[in-house]
Design a protein around this motif. Structure first.
Motif, PDB file in Angstrom:
ATOM      1  N   SER A  25       0.833  -1.203   0.000  1.00  0.00           N
ATOM      2  CA  SER A  25       0.000   0.000   0.000  1.00  0.00           C
ATOM      3  C   SER A  25       0.866   1.251   0.000  1.00  0.00           C
ATOM      4  O   SER A  25       1.972   1.252   0.565  1.00  0.00           O
ATOM      5  CB  SER A  25      -0.913   0.010   1.232  1.00  0.00           C
ATOM      6  OG  SER A  25      -0.144   0.178   2.411  1.00  0.00           O
ATOM      7  N   PRO A  26       0.401   2.340  -0.637  1.00  0.00           N
ATOM      8  CA  PRO A  26       1.172   3.598  -0.627  1.00  0.00           C
ATOM      9  C   PRO A  26       1.481   4.095   0.781  1.00  0.00           C
ATOM     10  O   PRO A  26       2.547   4.667   1.019  1.00  0.00           O
ATOM     11  CB  PRO A  26       0.236   4.570  -1.368  1.00  0.00           C
ATOM     12  CG  PRO A  26      -0.592   3.701  -2.257  1.00  0.00           C
ATOM     13  CD  PRO A  26      -0.802   2.437  -1.482  1.00  0.00           C
ATOM     14  N   SER A  27       0.539   3.863   1.729  1.00  0.00           N
ATOM     15  CA  SER A  27       0.776   4.333   3.096  1.00  0.00           C
ATOM     16  C   SER A  27       1.984   3.630   3.708  1.00  0.00           C
ATOM     17  O   SER A  27       2.797   4.258   4.404  1.00  0.00           O
ATOM     18  CB  SER A  27      -0.468   4.097   3.958  1.00  0.00           C
ATOM     19  OG  SER A  27      -0.820   2.719   3.990  1.00  0.00           O
ATOM     20  N   LEU A  28       2.146   2.328   3.466  1.00  0.00           N
ATOM     21  CA  LEU A  28       3.293   1.587   3.992  1.00  0.00           C
ATOM     22  C   LEU A  28       4.589   2.080   3.353  1.00  0.00           C
ATOM     23  O   LEU A  28       5.610   2.264   4.034  1.00  0.00           O
ATOM     24  CB  LEU A  28       3.114   0.089   3.738  1.00  0.00           C
ATOM     25  CG  LEU A  28       4.279  -0.805   4.167  1.00  0.00           C
ATOM     26  CD1 LEU A  28       4.547  -0.678   5.657  1.00  0.00           C
ATOM     27  CD2 LEU A  28       4.020  -2.259   3.776  1.00  0.00           C
ATOM     28  N   LEU A 430     -12.032   7.437   9.714  1.00  0.00           N
ATOM     29  CA  LEU A 430     -10.842   8.288   9.747  1.00  0.00           C
ATOM     30  C   LEU A 430      -9.855   7.793   8.683  1.00  0.00           C
ATOM     31  O   LEU A 430      -9.436   6.627   8.713  1.00  0.00           O
ATOM     32  CB  LEU A 430     -10.191   8.226  11.132  1.00  0.00           C
ATOM     33  CG  LEU A 430      -9.031   9.212  11.358  1.00  0.00           C
ATOM     34  CD1 LEU A 430      -9.540  10.642  11.357  1.00  0.00           C
ATOM     35  CD2 LEU A 430      -8.323   8.903  12.674  1.00  0.00           C
ATOM     36  N   PRO A 431      -9.477   8.644   7.725  1.00  0.00           N
ATOM     37  CA  PRO A 431      -8.629   8.195   6.601  1.00  0.00           C
ATOM     38  C   PRO A 431      -7.165   8.057   7.000  1.00  0.00           C
ATOM     39  O   PRO A 431      -6.297   8.816   6.549  1.00  0.00           O
ATOM     40  CB  PRO A 431      -8.839   9.306   5.566  1.00  0.00           C
ATOM     41  CG  PRO A 431      -9.089  10.534   6.385  1.00  0.00           C
ATOM     42  CD  PRO A 431      -9.849  10.063   7.604  1.00  0.00           C
ATOM     43  N   THR A 432      -6.880   7.073   7.823  1.00  0.00           N
ATOM     44  CA  THR A 432      -5.528   6.903   8.372  1.00  0.00           C
ATOM     45  C   THR A 432      -4.489   6.723   7.274  1.00  0.00           C
ATOM     46  O   THR A 432      -3.409   7.334   7.309  1.00  0.00           O
ATOM     47  CB  THR A 432      -5.497   5.695   9.318  1.00  0.00           C
ATOM     48  OG1 THR A 432      -6.534   5.827  10.288  1.00  0.00           O
ATOM     49  CG2 THR A 432      -4.158   5.602  10.019  1.00  0.00           C
ATOM     50  N   ASN A 433      -4.794   5.883   6.280  1.00  0.00           N
ATOM     51  CA  ASN A 433      -3.832   5.627   5.212  1.00  0.00           C
ATOM     52  C   ASN A 433      -3.519   6.895   4.418  1.00  0.00           C
ATOM     53  O   ASN A 433      -2.367   7.147   4.062  1.00  0.00           O
ATOM     54  CB  ASN A 433      -4.355   4.540   4.274  1.00  0.00           C
ATOM     55  CG  ASN A 433      -4.340   3.171   4.919  1.00  0.00           C
ATOM     56  OD1 ASN A 433      -3.559   2.917   5.832  1.00  0.00           O
ATOM     57  ND2 ASN A 433      -5.202   2.287   4.474  1.00  0.00           N
ATOM     58  N   LEU A 434      -4.560   7.681   4.155  1.00  0.00           N
ATOM     59  CA  LEU A 434      -4.348   8.924   3.412  1.00  0.00           C
ATOM     60  C   LEU A 434      -3.525   9.914   4.226  1.00  0.00           C
ATOM     61  O   LEU A 434      -2.669  10.619   3.682  1.00  0.00           O
ATOM     62  CB  LEU A 434      -5.703   9.535   3.034  1.00  0.00           C
ATOM     63  CG  LEU A 434      -5.671  10.773   2.130  1.00  0.00           C
ATOM     64  CD1 LEU A 434      -4.934  10.472   0.831  1.00  0.00           C
ATOM     65  CD2 LEU A 434      -7.078  11.256   1.841  1.00  0.00           C
TER      66      LEU A 434
END
Length: 575
Positions: A25-28, A430-434
């Motif tokens: 994932s982009p967040s990782l 809540l958009p944690t990854n974003l």
């Protein structure tokens, strides 16, 4: 080049390669990049923490949370239900128009998520003819205002981080309207290039659900088609019970009468769609039980209620529960819920009371399977607060009466106090990854500038830049961002390209605004790849598309949009 600059540049390139070729994932990926920058000393912890207070990020999170209430409103459910009719031209224009204009003020991903279900399960037009236009129109609509897409807010946050005033609400509007409406017309003209695919079979478990037409219902005297009862997401009207007679199949011209029992089959999780059709009451409603939390059970093979109907059992008084739906694997059920003879292995969806789990006969009759959360219907005044409050908040900010973050924060508090949204819904949404992606991108940008990497690269490019016209440089920045957004998603592309746009504009002593707008528009212009933008991903699976379907129609759309945007920037800024 110093060792720190080599490290930061290596981390930057590794981030791009990870986004393009990795399935992580982009967040990782951004989190790993940030941690590496901290460990190498290229970034300080206080810089990362300060990015959490970025105004653009705060506005984006507030917008996403406030949109929960708007998405639950009756107006959105009604629009979705009435979107498609037998008139294909009118239906397509409505899809394009509603998606485009609503995405200008609502989060465009939320708009597409709301409308995908009704379009996928409509009875008139192949979903593959509508879903790509829905996504593209939402992307185009998002470019009209500051709040239409997260991409605009990300670039805005970078401007503020660099000491600039940021975008105004209407800075995008002239470009977004001109390019957006032109491309919507082009989408309509190119619709014939889209595949005509049959939707795949439903993967959800089909329950039958009964809804009664009350005497005061506005549905009475109108046909099934006129009441838009054939355009419900993942629900299908299979029969009508009228004065002990069964009408099946139900034809579009069948006229609704008072007292009709409408029998739907489909995904019980979409029962909230029926909630927003005025004049319907459910079998469970007459028992006075709430339906936000449903419990799924299966009837045991030794249950005393086998062979009896719900009415004969006295189900409500015996179990402190009412049946919302029944499912029987391998057999089609028919008729009123209360009159169906129960069998071992039947699945029941129950609206339960406080005493349900304490009833003595529970274990003899059921195995408890799981609990299901169904979206709560808003009352009339809650609808007004959700929609009216959102429009008021956007208007106050658009005309510079109050700041956008203040109006959204105030509205969010009101939505919680009036129970339009719950604290649990806010936690889940809540958009944690974003947030991780944006904070990571801001941190990477800070490291590129703090270590002088951007300055060094622009120094290397100085001979080329000085020999090129400002417009050619602007085109290069735009096209680089455009390619990147098709490969690594819109938000990541905007975050990764802005530092270079800033460095180039500074080196050439040019205003940053045209370059910032170029990055914002190019990062949103994901029409060729199904992976470049969230809305494309949503419709890619639902429409059973292939990659080439996006390429075929996306290339001319991308070319037209980019040409219009670039020449409008040239015209406005005199390049």
């Amino acid at each position: 080049m110093e060792i720190t600059q080599i490290l930061v540049l290596g981390i930057f390139l590794s981030t791009i390669l990870g986004l393009v070729f990795s399935n992580k994932s982009p967040s990782l990926i951004f989190a790993l990049a940030t941690m590496t920058l901290l460990l190498t000393g290229s970034l300080e912890v206080n810089q990362v923490l300060s990015n959490l207070n970025n105004r653009g990020l705060v506005i984006l999170v507030l917008l996403l949370l406030v949109s929960i209430g708007v998405d639950k409103s009756r107006i959105m459910k009604t629009l979705a239900r009435k979107l498609i009719t037998a008139n294909k031209t009118l239906s397509t224009l409505k899809v394009l128009g509603i998606s485009y204009f609503s995405s200008a003020i609502l989060n465009n991903t939320a708009v597409v998520a709301t409308l995908t279900g009704p379009l996928t399960h409509n009875q008139h037009i192949a979903p593959s003819k509508l879903l790509i236009p829905l996504s593209y129109a939402a992307i185009l609509g998002g470019t009209v205002t500051l709040v239409g897409t997260s991409t605009n807010l990300i670039v805005d946050s970078f401007l503020i981080e660099h000491g600039q005033p940021g975008f105004r609400f209407w800075d995008f509007t002239l470009y977004g309207l001109t390019a957006g409406l032109s491309c919507c017309l082009l989408i309509y003209l190119l619709q014939g290039m889209l595949p005509d695919l049959k939707p795949r079979a439903n993967e959800f478990k089909n329950y039958i659900i009964e809804a009664k037409v009350v005497d005061s219902s506005p549905l009475i005297g109108k046909s099934i088609e006129e009441n838009h009862l054939r355009n419900l997401p993942e629900l299908f009207l299979v029969e009508i019970v009228r004065k002990k007679q069964l009408i099946s199949p139900v034809h579009p011209d069948t006229v609704i009468q008072a007292g009709d029992k409408l029998i739907f089959s489909g995904n019980i999780e979409r029962v909230d769609t029926l909630d927003h059709i005025p004049g319907l009451s459910f079998f469970a409603d007459s028992n006075g039980l709430l339906r936000e939390n449903l419990t799924e059970v299966i009837i045991t093979n030794r249950a005393p209620i086998i062979g009896k109907s719900l009415k004969a059992v006295g189900f409500r008084s015996m179990f402190d529960a009412a049946v919302m739906g029944i499912r029987r694997d391998g057999e089609k059920l028919s008729g009123k819920l209360g009159e169906i003879k129960l069998k071992a292995g039947d699945f029941l969806l129950l609206a339960t009371g406080a005493d349900f789990k304490t009833r003595p006969y529970l274990n003899n009759n059921f195995f408890l399977l799981n609990e299901l959360k169904v979206e709560k219907k808003l009352h009339g005044w809650q609808d007004i607060i959700a929609v009216g409050g959102f429009l008021s908040a956007i208007s106050l900010a658009a005309f510079n009466v109050l700041s956008l973050e203040l109006t959204l924060l105030f509205l969010l508090v009101i939505l919680v106090l009036t129970r339009v949204v719950s604290s649990n819904e806010l936690k889940r949404s809540l958009p944690t990854n974003l947030i991780i992606v944006i904070v990571g991108a801001l941190s990477l940008s800070a490291a590129l500038e703090n270590t002088g990497t951007i300055a060094l690269l622009t120094d290397w490019l100085q001979p080329i830049l000085l020999g090129s016209s400002p417009f050619m440089v602007l085109i290069a920045v735009y096209l680089s961002t455009l390619v990147l957004t098709e490969l690594v998603t819109n938000n990541a592309a905007a975050a990764l390209m802005f530092p270079f746009a800033w460095g180039i504009s500074t080196a050439m002593n040019l205003p940053i605004m045209p370059f910032a707008l170029a990055v914002a528009f190019a990062a949103s212009a994901s029409f060729i790849s199904p992976w470049g933008y969230q809305t494309n991903l949503l419709v890619f699976s639902a429409g059973e598309y292939r990659f080439k379907d996006f390429v075929r129609i996306g290339l001319p759309i991308s070319a037209a949009f980019s040409t219009i945007i670039l020449f409008m920037l040239k015209w406005q800024y005199g390049f």
